[in-house]
Scaffold this motif. Structure first.
Motif, PDB file in Angstrom:
ATOM      1  N   LEU A  13      94.307 -62.795  17.683  1.00 27.69           N
ATOM      2  CA  LEU A  13      94.993 -61.567  18.090  1.00 27.69           C
ATOM      3  C   LEU A  13      94.752 -61.240  19.697  1.00 27.69           C
ATOM      4  N   LEU A  14      93.560 -61.219  19.854  1.00 25.30           N
ATOM      5  CA  LEU A  14      93.159 -61.123  21.528  1.00 25.30           C
ATOM      6  C   LEU A  14      93.777 -62.117  22.429  1.00 25.30           C
ATOM      7  N   GLY A  15      93.491 -63.509  21.834  1.00 22.53           N
ATOM      8  CA  GLY A  15      94.245 -64.717  22.512  1.00 22.53           C
ATOM      9  C   GLY A  15      95.672 -64.408  22.771  1.00 22.53           C
ATOM     10  N   SER A  34      93.525 -73.499  21.345  1.00 22.21           N
ATOM     11  CA  SER A  34      93.279 -73.147  19.832  1.00 22.21           C
ATOM     12  C   SER A  34      93.059 -73.965  18.761  1.00 22.21           C
ATOM     13  N   ARG A  35      92.413 -73.758  17.506  1.00 22.31           N
ATOM     14  CA  ARG A  35      92.670 -74.769  16.611  1.00 22.31           C
ATOM     15  C   ARG A  35      94.091 -74.873  16.227  1.00 22.31           C
ATOM     16  N   GLY A  36      94.579 -76.116  15.801  1.00 24.74           N
ATOM     17  CA  GLY A  36      95.827 -76.303  15.251  1.00 24.74           C
ATOM     18  C   GLY A  36      96.831 -75.791  16.351  1.00 24.74           C
ATOM     19  N   ASN A  38     100.093 -74.494  18.268  1.00 21.58           N
ATOM     20  CA  ASN A  38     100.301 -73.165  19.017  1.00 21.58           C
ATOM     21  C   ASN A  38     101.290 -72.186  18.198  1.00 21.58           C
ATOM     22  N   ARG A  39     100.610 -71.017  18.085  1.00 22.48           N
ATOM     23  CA  ARG A  39     101.250 -69.815  17.121  1.00 22.48           C
ATOM     24  C   ARG A  39     101.776 -68.868  18.037  1.00 22.48           C
ATOM     25  N   HIS A  40     101.835 -68.974  19.525  1.00 17.97           N
ATOM     26  CA  HIS A  40     102.171 -67.980  20.114  1.00 17.97           C
ATOM     27  C   HIS A  40     103.855 -68.269  20.289  1.00 17.97           C
ATOM     28  N   LEU A  51      92.679 -77.355  20.473  1.00 14.42           N
ATOM     29  CA  LEU A  51      90.929 -77.707  20.737  1.00 14.42           C
ATOM     30  C   LEU A  51      90.258 -76.810  19.981  1.00 14.42           C
ATOM     31  N   ASP A  52      89.443 -77.659  19.224  1.00 19.68           N
ATOM     32  CA  ASP A  52      88.372 -77.205  18.305  1.00 19.68           C
ATOM     33  C   ASP A  52      87.065 -77.193  18.995  1.00 19.68           C
ATOM     34  N   ILE A  53      86.753 -75.641  19.362  1.00 21.18           N
ATOM     35  CA  ILE A  53      85.600 -75.427  20.329  1.00 21.18           C
ATOM     36  C   ILE A  53      84.369 -76.197  19.788  1.00 21.18           C
ATOM     37  N   CYS A  54      84.218 -76.509  18.723  1.00 16.68           N
ATOM     38  CA  CYS A  54      82.944 -77.228  18.043  1.00 16.68           C
ATOM     39  C   CYS A  54      82.961 -78.727  18.136  1.00 16.68           C
ATOM     40  N   VAL A  77      84.312 -67.102  14.895  1.00 18.19           N
ATOM     41  CA  VAL A  77      84.346 -66.850  13.327  1.00 18.19           C
ATOM     42  C   VAL A  77      84.180 -65.201  13.043  1.00 18.19           C
ATOM     43  N   THR A  78      85.180 -64.404  12.739  1.00 15.38           N
ATOM     44  CA  THR A  78      85.309 -63.085  12.845  1.00 15.38           C
ATOM     45  C   THR A  78      85.085 -62.448  11.565  1.00 15.38           C
ATOM     46  N   GLN A  79      85.251 -63.133  10.496  1.00 12.64           N
ATOM     47  CA  GLN A  79      84.841 -62.711   9.147  1.00 12.64           C
ATOM     48  C   GLN A  79      83.485 -62.378   8.840  1.00 12.64           C
ATOM     49  N   TYR A 139      74.514 -60.955   9.653  1.00  8.21           N
ATOM     50  CA  TYR A 139      74.503 -62.436  10.258  1.00  8.21           C
ATOM     51  C   TYR A 139      75.353 -62.684  11.301  1.00  8.21           C
ATOM     52  N   TYR A 140      76.592 -62.075  11.147  1.00  2.00           N
ATOM     53  CA  TYR A 140      77.663 -62.035  12.146  1.00  2.00           C
ATOM     54  C   TYR A 140      76.984 -61.502  13.674  1.00  2.00           C
ATOM     55  N   GLY A 141      76.619 -60.212  13.416  1.00  2.00           N
ATOM     56  CA  GLY A 141      76.208 -59.660  14.641  1.00  2.00           C
ATOM     57  C   GLY A 141      75.076 -60.350  15.291  1.00  2.00           C
ATOM     58  N   SER A 143      74.518 -63.420  15.054  1.00  2.00           N
ATOM     59  CA  SER A 143      75.078 -64.696  15.923  1.00  2.00           C
ATOM     60  C   SER A 143      75.671 -64.301  17.259  1.00  2.00           C
ATOM     61  N   LYS A 144      76.310 -63.111  17.233  1.00  3.49           N
ATOM     62  CA  LYS A 144      77.115 -62.782  18.622  1.00  3.49           C
ATOM     63  C   LYS A 144      75.959 -62.528  19.343  1.00  3.49           C
ATOM     64  N   LEU A 145      74.761 -62.014  18.940  1.00  2.00           N
ATOM     65  CA  LEU A 145      73.810 -61.325  20.064  1.00  2.00           C
ATOM     66  C   LEU A 145      73.009 -62.725  20.417  1.00  2.00           C
ATOM     67  N   LEU A 165      86.452 -52.598  16.683  1.00  2.88           N
ATOM     68  CA  LEU A 165      87.438 -52.348  15.964  1.00  2.88           C
ATOM     69  C   LEU A 165      88.947 -52.566  16.553  1.00  2.88           C
ATOM     70  N   LEU A 166      89.189 -53.712  16.487  1.00  2.00           N
ATOM     71  CA  LEU A 166      90.330 -54.194  17.339  1.00  2.00           C
ATOM     72  C   LEU A 166      91.768 -53.703  16.554  1.00  2.00           C
ATOM     73  N   TYR A 167      92.690 -53.302  17.069  1.00  2.00           N
ATOM     74  CA  TYR A 167      94.020 -53.159  16.051  1.00  2.00           C
ATOM     75  C   TYR A 167      95.164 -53.733  17.084  1.00  2.00           C
TER      76      TYR A 167
HETATM   77  N1  NAP Z   1      88.797 -57.952  15.650  1.00  2.00           N
HETATM   78  C1  NAP Z   1      87.720 -57.103  15.808  1.00  2.00           C
HETATM   79  O1  NAP Z   1      87.721 -55.895  15.445  1.00  2.00           O
HETATM   80  C2  NAP Z   1      86.519 -57.343  17.084  1.00  2.00           C
HETATM   81  C3  NAP Z   1      85.542 -56.633  17.077  1.00  2.00           C
HETATM   82  C4  NAP Z   1      84.551 -56.838  17.923  1.00  2.00           C
HETATM   83  C5  NAP Z   1      84.606 -58.200  18.499  1.00  2.00           C
HETATM   84  N2  NAP Z   1      85.659 -59.032  18.494  1.00  2.00           N
HETATM   85  C6  NAP Z   1      85.620 -60.128  19.084  1.00  2.00           C
HETATM   86  O2  NAP Z   1      86.862 -60.335  19.780  1.00  2.00           O
HETATM   87  C7  NAP Z   1      86.876 -61.812  19.888  1.00  2.00           C
HETATM   88  C8  NAP Z   1      88.441 -61.960  19.459  1.00  2.00           C
HETATM   89  O3  NAP Z   1      88.814 -61.419  18.274  1.00  2.00           O
HETATM   90  P1  NAP Z   1      90.192 -61.382  17.312  1.00  2.00           P
HETATM   91  O4  NAP Z   1      90.283 -60.108  16.772  1.00  2.00           O
HETATM   92  O5  NAP Z   1      91.164 -61.874  18.232  1.00  2.00           O
HETATM   93  O6  NAP Z   1      89.845 -62.663  16.490  1.00  2.00           O
HETATM   94  P2  NAP Z   1      91.028 -63.457  15.578  1.00  2.00           P
HETATM   95  O7  NAP Z   1      92.221 -62.769  15.574  1.00  2.00           O
HETATM   96  O8  NAP Z   1      90.272 -63.954  14.284  1.00  2.00           O
HETATM   97  O9  NAP Z   1      90.985 -64.817  16.719  1.00  2.00           O
HETATM   98  C9  NAP Z   1      89.916 -65.816  16.739  1.00  2.00           C
HETATM   99  C10 NAP Z   1      90.597 -67.029  16.958  1.00  2.00           C
HETATM  100  O10 NAP Z   1      89.610 -68.139  17.094  1.00  2.00           O
HETATM  101  C11 NAP Z   1      90.158 -69.349  16.406  1.00  2.00           C
HETATM  102  N3  NAP Z   1      88.914 -70.021  16.192  1.00  2.00           N
HETATM  103  C12 NAP Z   1      88.058 -69.910  15.239  1.00  2.00           C
HETATM  104  N4  NAP Z   1      87.148 -71.037  15.135  1.00  2.00           N
HETATM  105  C13 NAP Z   1      87.722 -71.828  16.080  1.00  2.00           C
HETATM  106  C14 NAP Z   1      87.316 -73.076  16.642  1.00  2.00           C
HETATM  107  N5  NAP Z   1      86.240 -73.770  15.903  1.00  2.00           N
HETATM  108  N6  NAP Z   1      87.899 -73.585  17.493  1.00  2.00           N
HETATM  109  C15 NAP Z   1      88.971 -73.077  18.112  1.00  2.00           C
HETATM  110  N7  NAP Z   1      89.278 -71.733  17.625  1.00  2.00           N
HETATM  111  C16 NAP Z   1      88.810 -71.209  16.852  1.00  2.00           C
HETATM  112  C17 NAP Z   1      90.818 -68.821  15.353  1.00  2.00           C
HETATM  113  O11 NAP Z   1      91.586 -69.704  14.908  1.00  2.00           O
HETATM  114  P3  NAP Z   1      92.435 -69.622  13.555  1.00  2.00           P
HETATM  115  O12 NAP Z   1      93.635 -68.769  13.892  1.00  2.00           O
HETATM  116  O13 NAP Z   1      92.916 -71.065  13.199  1.00  2.00           O
HETATM  117  O14 NAP Z   1      91.438 -69.186  12.410  1.00  2.00           O
HETATM  118  C18 NAP Z   1      91.649 -67.448  15.800  1.00  2.00           C
HETATM  119  O15 NAP Z   1      92.599 -67.811  16.298  1.00  2.00           O
HETATM  120  C19 NAP Z   1      86.110 -62.451  18.981  1.00  2.00           C
HETATM  121  O16 NAP Z   1      85.032 -63.051  19.794  1.00  2.00           O
HETATM  122  C20 NAP Z   1      85.382 -61.281  17.945  1.00  2.00           C
HETATM  123  O17 NAP Z   1      83.959 -61.681  17.690  1.00  2.00           O
HETATM  124  C21 NAP Z   1      86.536 -58.479  17.284  1.00  2.00           C
END
Ligand code: NAP
Length: 306
Positions: A13-15, A34-36, A38-40, A51-54, A77-79, A139-141, A143-145, A165-167
């Motif tokens: 979403l942000l990207g 990004s992975r896979g 381009n969806r833009h 590019l897989d960042i791993c 991973v944002t789930q 665990y997510y919180g 990992s981000k810390l 809480l992005l929308y």
């Molecule tokens: N969304 C929120 O409410 C929220 C709140 C606080 C902080 N954030 C932070 O904001 C940032 C952006 O969030 P977002 O909402 O834009 O998340 P998003 O829509 O889930 O986008 C994350 C992107 O990262 C990609 N990705 C995941 N693993 C990857 C890997 N190994 N290599 C390359 N790409 C990879 C995903 O690919 P796929 O599309 O293939 O899965 C996805 O396109 C994140 O750092 C998140 O932690 C978000």
């Protein structure tokens, strides 16, 4: 000086919003990754690389070839609930990949713009300022810390942008968000349960994208809180979504965090004090009412009706 920006997670979403701002921008060269595939929807004015960042070796080669001056790191991973059980996957993506990226930033003298979260706080005393002490509940919180700590300890130039809480909407989204979920559910006549005991500052994704680019252009240093300016409960956000699109509010039932019993614990009250970003980055967030109007306009554009 020409900015050479390497963007990670460009399919997210942000990207996707950052691509929109940076494609074709003067004195700027963008490598979106990004992975896979381009969806833009727009393919001109920037380069895309799968590019897989791993894959640390491939990331290192991307640095050698592109020679970025800045990295905007949105991939994660944002789930939140998934991270509670999939620890290794969460660590690989949210921590180890950040370690590799920051080492490469240091070696190439590139500035890292790292996106983090309000979930680094326990939510007992929001709204939070940048200097408040983190204490993640999930665990997510955590990992981000850890990722923030890796960035800070790396010795590279950096800014950490915490958001919440992005929308917003983009084509081909991999996951939903509060606004789209409520709108879609109510339009389908589905009953939904929404918590009234969690408080947030909802953030229009375009505002965070603008702030991320400002962090590059202004060579921002240190931690910044980036969110909307209005704090409200999640159920109030749902009611505002229903009101905006004139949907049936009776489908929204009030619940609380305990009854919802999600795998990962959520912080009750986060919210941010955003004065630092307003002063340093000229950050001017939209209100939720303005943000909903923005999303509505984009939906109509995407449907081809305006
Ligand atoms: N969304 C929120 O409410 C929220 C709140 C606080 C902080 N954030 C932070 O904001 C940032 C952006 O969030 P977002 O909402 O834009 O998340 P998003 O829509 O889930 O986008 C994350 C992107 O990262 C990609 N990705 C995941 N693993 C990857 C890997 N190994 N290599 C390359 N790409 C990879 C995903 O690919 P796929 O599309 O293939 O899965 C996805 O396109 C994140 O750092 C998140 O932690 C978000």
């Amino acid at each position: 000086m020409q900015k050479r920006i390497l963007l990670t997670g460009s399919n997210g979403l942000l990207g996707q919003k950052i691509i929109h701002i940076l494609q074709d921008r003067v004195n700027t060269s963008l490598l979106a990754t990004s992975r896979g595939v381009n969806r833009h929807p727009v393919r001109e004015g920037y380069t895309y690389k799968e590019l897989d960042i791993c894959d640390h070796g491939r990331v290192a080669r991307a640095f050698e070839e592109f020679k970025p001056t800045h990295v905007i790191h949105t991939a994660a991973v944002t789930q939140v609930d998934l991270c509670e059980t999939e620890h290794a996957m969460c660590d690989n993506i949210n921590v180890d990949a950040v370690d590799n990226l920051t080492q490469l930033c240091k070696a190439h003298d590139a500035r890292m713009i790292h996106i983090s979260t309000d979930f680094v706080f326990d939510g007992s005393s929001g709204p939070y300022k940048e200097s408040d002490s983190p204490a993640p509940l999930s665990y997510y919180g955590n990992s981000k810390l850890k990722a923030e700590q890796v960035v800070e300890a790396s010795g590279c130039k950096y800014a950490i942008l915490r958001t919440q809480l992005l929308y917003g909407i983009t084509p081909a989204m991999s996951r939903s968000n509060i606004v789209l979920w409520v709108k879609d559910s109510l339009e389908k006549g589905k009953n939904i349960k929404v918590v009234s005991d969690q408080f947030r500052c909802p953030t229009l994704v375009e505002d965070l994208a603008v702030a991320s680019v400002a962090a590059v252009m202004k060579e921002a240093d240190g931690i910044y809180h980036i969110s909307g300016a209005e704090m409200m409960s999640i159920i109030d956000i749902a009611y505002k979504v229903a009101d905006y699109w004139k949907l049936d509010k009776a489908l929204i039932a009030e619940t609380d965090s305990l009854s919802l019993n999600q795998a990962a614990k959520r912080p009750p009250t986060t919210g941010f004090i955003i004065t630092k970003a307003q002063l340093d980055l000229d950050y001017k967030p939209h209100s939720l009412a303005q943000g909903l109007a923005h999303v509505d306009r984009q939906m109509k554009e995407m449907a081809g009706s305006i």
